[in-house]
Design a protein around this motif. Sequence first.
Motif: not given
Length: 417
Positions: A110-111, A106-107
């Motif tokens: 997100a980027d 997810d991280d």
Amino acid sequence: MKSSLYWTLLVAAAATVTGVGAACAGDVILNHDKNFWSPQLQAVGDLCGTKTGVKIVQQAYSPPDQYKAFIQSSIASGSTPDMFTWWSGATFRDDLVATGQIAQLDDVWADMLKSGDFKEESGAPFKIEGHYYAVPLHFNRWVMFYNPELFQKAGITAAPKTWDELMGDADKLKKAGITPFVTTTQDGWRGFIWFEELMIRTNPKAYLGLFDGTTHYDGPEVRKVFQIWGDMFAKGYFTDPRSNQEIQDFAAGKGAMDLMGEWAMGLMKDSGMKIGKDLDGFITPDVDPAAGPGLIFEASPLVVSVAGKGKPDVMTALKCWISTDAAAKWGEVSGNFMGNVKATPPNAVVSKVSDAIAADKSTQLYPRWWEAVPAELQGESVAALNSFMLNPTPATADKVMSDIEALHKQYWASHKK
């Protein structure tokens, strides 16, 4: 006994490693089953080594079923590889994500989305219950490739815009002594290609219903597809499906058109075809205009294990893979579109397809049959579709529809949510 079997499979699969790069300390191994892309994957891996100091070293396993056994046995034994490729769809969800051994990304996503490098639709195939578990190895649309030189020989000056035009062009090609379409049962999995395409060109809602049991394989929507498909065979529109040289047959001019994923363009170019000369592509028009604009898409995931995500070098390698420079390199050497919209497009055909999708916001992307169908039903179902291609008669069609429906009916009787 079960543990012993896992390790037996692991040893057998490991023995089939091909095209292994020279890995050194600090390198990150990318395990995959696509040995036909080994040099191209290594070209991207070398680029990452130069840019980040962390080199990705590709490691190919063959054939795919042994690769699958290797990964599954590795997971079962607690030694999940740090980075590897898989398939999307039910097998991604059930064979990988459900094990708890695949890292959430997810991280990372997100980027990717914040930067504008990727669109949300590129991540949809890798999102399970609200979480991302992979980045794209490739994100390909399935289009109709064609040979402009053969079209010109038949007096065809432009790609067809409607189904009637496509069938009219097929007639012109036949009259010119040119087989309209390349088709094959090569490698045992290709039987679904024309089936899925005709489904979305006649009734896309019914097509999606195949994957939750609401559409029956012996129902009127599927029967219509077999009638169209069978009629095309009866008119001599297809090459001999027993050939195991699809790309080579297309490159040799044995057929004027080939329905394939965009990833095949690299192989077509390797076979001597040149975009703009004897290679171009268009989106297959709908049989029923009410179906609306759409394409089959295929997305292959690149995942990292839970343990791998805790290793800085692995995450450096993963982030390099999705970078604009690496995506452009991957497109340049393999012809694959990764989904990074800021990267230089792999070729003019990919750009044309992307532009068409951007121009018509109503265009729908439909999952490829192979990834969308329950994994337990893949093999027998596609074998039945292959049998129709080898003997495309009404009687065979009836048997194929009946046999596949029986398989799916039994499955959904015990899998309804």
